[in-house]
Design a protein around this motif. Sequence first.
Motif, short mmCIF file in Angstrom:
data_model
loop_
_atom_site.label_atom_id
_atom_site.label_comp_id
_atom_site.label_asym_id
_atom_site.label_seq_id
_atom_site.Cartn_x
_atom_site.Cartn_y
_atom_site.Cartn_z
N PRO A 171 -9.05 9.11 5.55
CA PRO A 171 -8.20 8.04 5.01
C PRO A 171 -8.18 8.11 3.49
O PRO A 171 -9.00 8.80 2.87
CB PRO A 171 -8.90 6.77 5.48
CG PRO A 171 -10.34 7.16 5.61
CD PRO A 171 -10.34 8.60 6.02
N HIS A 208 -5.69 9.17 16.36
CA HIS A 208 -4.83 9.52 15.23
C HIS A 208 -4.43 10.99 15.26
O HIS A 208 -4.12 11.58 14.24
CB HIS A 208 -5.52 9.19 13.92
CG HIS A 208 -5.75 7.71 13.75
ND1 HIS A 208 -4.72 6.82 13.60
CD2 HIS A 208 -6.89 6.97 13.76
CE1 HIS A 208 -5.22 5.59 13.50
NE2 HIS A 208 -6.52 5.66 13.59
N TYR A 241 0.86 -1.18 0.00
CA TYR A 241 0.00 0.00 0.00
C TYR A 241 0.90 1.23 0.00
O TYR A 241 1.70 1.41 0.93
CB TYR A 241 -0.91 -0.01 1.23
CG TYR A 241 -1.64 1.29 1.43
CD1 TYR A 241 -2.82 1.56 0.72
CD2 TYR A 241 -1.16 2.25 2.30
CE1 TYR A 241 -3.47 2.76 0.88
CE2 TYR A 241 -1.81 3.45 2.47
CZ TYR A 241 -2.96 3.70 1.75
OH TYR A 241 -3.61 4.89 1.91
N SER A 242 0.81 2.05 -1.02
CA SER A 242 1.62 3.26 -1.13
C SER A 242 3.09 2.99 -0.78
O SER A 242 3.69 3.72 0.01
CB SER A 242 1.11 4.36 -0.21
OG SER A 242 -0.18 4.71 -0.57
N ASP A 280 -1.50 2.42 13.22
CA ASP A 280 -1.50 3.80 12.75
C ASP A 280 -2.15 3.91 11.38
O ASP A 280 -2.74 4.93 11.03
CB ASP A 280 -0.06 4.34 12.68
CG ASP A 280 0.49 4.60 14.07
OD1 ASP A 280 -0.35 4.84 14.98
OD2 ASP A 280 1.71 4.56 14.27
N ILE A 281 -2.00 2.86 10.59
CA ILE A 281 -2.57 2.89 9.24
C ILE A 281 -4.09 2.71 9.27
O ILE A 281 -4.82 3.39 8.56
CB ILE A 281 -1.89 1.80 8.37
CG1 ILE A 281 -0.48 2.26 8.04
CG2 ILE A 281 -2.69 1.54 7.11
CD1 ILE A 281 0.32 1.26 7.26
N ARG A 282 -4.53 1.80 10.15
CA ARG A 282 -5.97 1.57 10.26
C ARG A 282 -6.66 2.85 10.72
O ARG A 282 -6.31 3.44 11.73
CB ARG A 282 -6.27 0.49 11.29
CG ARG A 282 -5.85 -0.88 10.86
CD ARG A 282 -6.28 -1.90 11.92
NE ARG A 282 -5.47 -3.10 11.79
CZ ARG A 282 -4.84 -3.69 12.80
NH1 ARG A 282 -4.95 -3.21 14.02
NH2 ARG A 282 -4.13 -4.77 12.59
N ASP A 307 2.67 -0.11 13.79
CA ASP A 307 2.54 0.71 12.59
C ASP A 307 1.22 0.45 11.88
O ASP A 307 0.60 1.35 11.33
CB ASP A 307 3.70 0.43 11.62
CG ASP A 307 5.02 0.92 12.19
OD1 ASP A 307 4.96 1.81 13.07
OD2 ASP A 307 6.08 0.43 11.77
N MET A 308 0.80 -0.81 11.92
CA MET A 308 -0.45 -1.18 11.28
C MET A 308 -1.61 -0.44 11.94
O MET A 308 -2.53 0.03 11.27
CB MET A 308 -0.63 -2.70 11.42
CG MET A 308 -1.68 -3.28 10.50
SD MET A 308 -1.25 -3.15 8.76
CE MET A 308 -2.86 -2.89 8.05
N ARG A 366 -6.47 5.72 9.75
CA ARG A 366 -5.78 6.93 9.28
C ARG A 366 -5.57 6.89 7.77
O ARG A 366 -5.79 7.87 7.08
CB ARG A 366 -4.43 7.03 10.00
CG ARG A 366 -3.58 8.21 9.61
CD ARG A 366 -4.06 9.46 10.30
NE ARG A 366 -3.38 10.62 9.78
CZ ARG A 366 -3.73 11.25 8.66
NH1 ARG A 366 -4.72 10.80 7.94
NH2 ARG A 366 -3.07 12.32 8.26
N GLU A 367 -5.13 5.74 7.27
CA GLU A 367 -4.88 5.58 5.84
C GLU A 367 -5.95 4.72 5.17
O GLU A 367 -6.43 5.04 4.11
CB GLU A 367 -3.50 4.91 5.63
CG GLU A 367 -2.33 5.82 5.96
CD GLU A 367 -2.18 6.94 4.94
OE1 GLU A 367 -2.50 6.71 3.76
OE2 GLU A 367 -1.78 8.06 5.33
N LEU A 387 2.43 -4.19 3.76
CA LEU A 387 1.52 -4.31 4.89
C LEU A 387 1.66 -5.64 5.63
O LEU A 387 1.20 -5.78 6.75
CB LEU A 387 0.06 -4.15 4.44
CG LEU A 387 -0.38 -2.76 3.99
CD1 LEU A 387 -1.89 -2.69 3.88
CD2 LEU A 387 0.12 -1.67 4.92
#
Lengths: 346, 545
Positions: B170, B117, B68-69, B83-85, B80-81, B87-88, B73
Amino acid sequence: MVTAITSRQCRAVLGRLAQTVPVLFGVVVISFLLTRALPGDPAAYFAGAAADADSIEQVRESLGLDKPLPQQFLIYLGDLARGDLGQSISTGQPVASDLASRLPASLELTLMALLLSCCLSIPLGVMAAMRPGSAIDHLCRVVVTAGVSLPTFFTGILLIYIFYYLLGIAPSPLGRLDFIYLEPDRITGFYLIDAAIARDWETWTGALKQLILPAITLALFTLAPIARMTRAAMLTALSSDFIRTARAAGLTERKVLFVYAFRNALLPVVTTLGMVFSFTLGANVLVEKVFAWPGIGSYAVEALVVSDYAAVQGFVLAMAVLFVLLNLCIDLLYTAIDPRIGFDAQ
Amino acid sequence: MLSVRNLAVGFQTRRGFVSAVRKLDLSLDKGEILGIVGESGSGKSVSSYALLRVLDAGGSITAGEIHYSGMDLRAISEKDMRDIRGREISMIFQNPRAALNPIRTVGSQIEDVLRRHAQASSQNAREKAIEALQAVKINDAEKRYHAYPFELSGGMCQRVVIAIALACNPQLLIADEPTTGLDITTQKAVMDLVRDLIRERGMSSILITHDLGLAAQYCDRIMVMKDGEIVEQGEPTSLFSQPSHRYTRKLVDATPREGDSIRALLPPEARTPEPARSLSTDILLDVQDLTKTYQGKSGPVQAVKGISLQIAKGQSVGLVGESGSGKSTTAEMLVRLLDPSSGSIVFNGQDIAGIAADDFARHPLRSDIQMVFQDATDSLNPRHTARQTLAEPLKRLGRLRKRELGSRIEELADLVGLPNHLLNRFPHQLSGGQKARVGIARAIALEPSLLILDEPTAALDVSIQAVVLNLLVDLRARLGMSYLFVSHDLHVVRLLCDHVVVMKGGEIVESADADSLMSNPQHPYTRELLSAAPSPPERRISARV
């Protein structure tokens, strides 16, 4: 708006209390009839071993037991209405004052035991639910099974043997306070609270020392239902859809666990807690005997053995009132935990 | 932006390892809306959970790559995951009411995400949460901020779930059956809202659904999944006009659309001619001024406000409405499980409204009015085999004895197309379609003259719905039954019914011949219902009959 809710809740509480009046009346009738139906003659017991038929009859008359049952019942009701629970023939004291001194002793012991039990069993249950099938889950199972399968008098004696006899760090198991301390001024009847109010920390420590062993004994016995229910409720909560939503939104595991899952799991835990409280209060007579604790359980058993009508009836009534209040508290707790439950809706 | 290669997901179960998704390849460009379509058990939801690594206990990714970007993942840490959930990459779910914490106000739930977040501080969290509610077009957002999920409607709850998902802006939104369980007009409102928000913010999205029509309407590209594998993908129009895979063709066929006959739902080889049936003008059921008033907490609630309808012998009448329209209450009163407050129900010349529901169970007319219930699973006793389930009405009302009973049960099973060896199975050992057949067989066991069907296909996959609807058509012709078909879906009702009654708020707003109602709806509500239903692109392949 806030005051509107509280006044509505007040009315709901009063309504609930009014509903319990028929229940309490039923308890009064049944306890009266049951005590009369039991074998044993309080007059013969009270008159003593050397008494002849005449003196027994005299005692019977003075106790009012010669009158027909309906009349005895009416007299009992009249006394109750005046707040008079009668005279205990075995202690010679008014039943009301006996209860007032013994009930706080039992309550203090039971509450302390439940507090200890919750402190251990709820975290244990939560951890077991987080990793079902793991070592902590098995440990939880072993601990609670051991706790519930050891009879309380056995655990009690074992604890006394280890901590009093072998290690000598516990005081002698003789009641609520060692004779070297003075009883704190009676305000609530709970020694820990009364001593704290009087700022008498020496007595407070002394009372705590006496309390700790019997409380642990009882606590071990009550671990199982609370831990098991916590585990089950947490497992249900953790598998709910909203937990997935919370996780997918990136919330931290701590927030998910405590704010989202645990609060939702509390309801069944509180229900169990209420049930455990009631059976512990009624059933801790063995612990009271082992630790010479002047509680209400041993009082009731002694009264029952000698057919001490007034004392037995007083005990049953006191317990009934206590359970009514307990259930009310639990219902109020429900509404505090879960907004879906309206108190007046029940 | 998102690329998935060779993804495999499996679950550790008591009976060993089960593979749920195999060799999934997927790529998503910025601003694209991708649809993943499949029936239950196809692995479509599991794939989306795998992307966010929120698989249920026992599930794990066994192979493949997710990028992803520029981030891997699969490799990054759980921290870190997290933070992505949200937020991204965000997710919205089916069954919105269950997807929200029941004992936390919706405002706090949005704040939790915002503060997690770092999109809001304790000072402005409230303000931002209300903004998020306004973004999903919730009226009176300041007041709703304090509401609990149970105080909101299903559509409202889904808006809150969307608000939570989009609160932190997101880049990718995964929508897992976002409108299942919602009314058709609410579905349209929610889907339009999601599409507009995605376009507005330049997000990408993956829409997971079982409804091919819905996917075709909202997605740029569609992937069809079956048994954990992608069988076909393409643009909606080409997928509909030239489905190359057999399964896609079956799905396309089974999706009801305007103008097609009920047989067109089936694969071409199964399209036998519709059986002829006789319609009479004799009135079988005559309902006049039927009302039902419940005693609610805050005064009486009128669920049904005086409705009248007729069903002729052999006729099928559709009763259409959304949740809360009173259609289920009406059905229950007609089948005499619920006592009406007033009004008459004349069945075959006899007024049965006055017979208490409890007594009706022993009434001779009981076997004449039967019902097929909504949830095929919940309406079967889990401890009874199919045979025992079918024996129950035959023993109680039909007074059949041993040998007769056995042969009648087998006859019924043949009639509904249930293989005889399945009769000794329990409901959990049967598939959804098989359970639906058992439910129908039970209802027709006593050869009723009126069958009331309460959304009998609502919980079924489209391909199974196609089969069950056709079964109902055959049975109707064979047994000469009248149907009252209760449903929220006008397109399904049209296929089966001669006459359609539309209910709203406890009243009948329109009642007309099925064809004229569909082609020329009079009431604005009927028009709204018709336009809200997703319209799949036209199928250009010839419907080979």
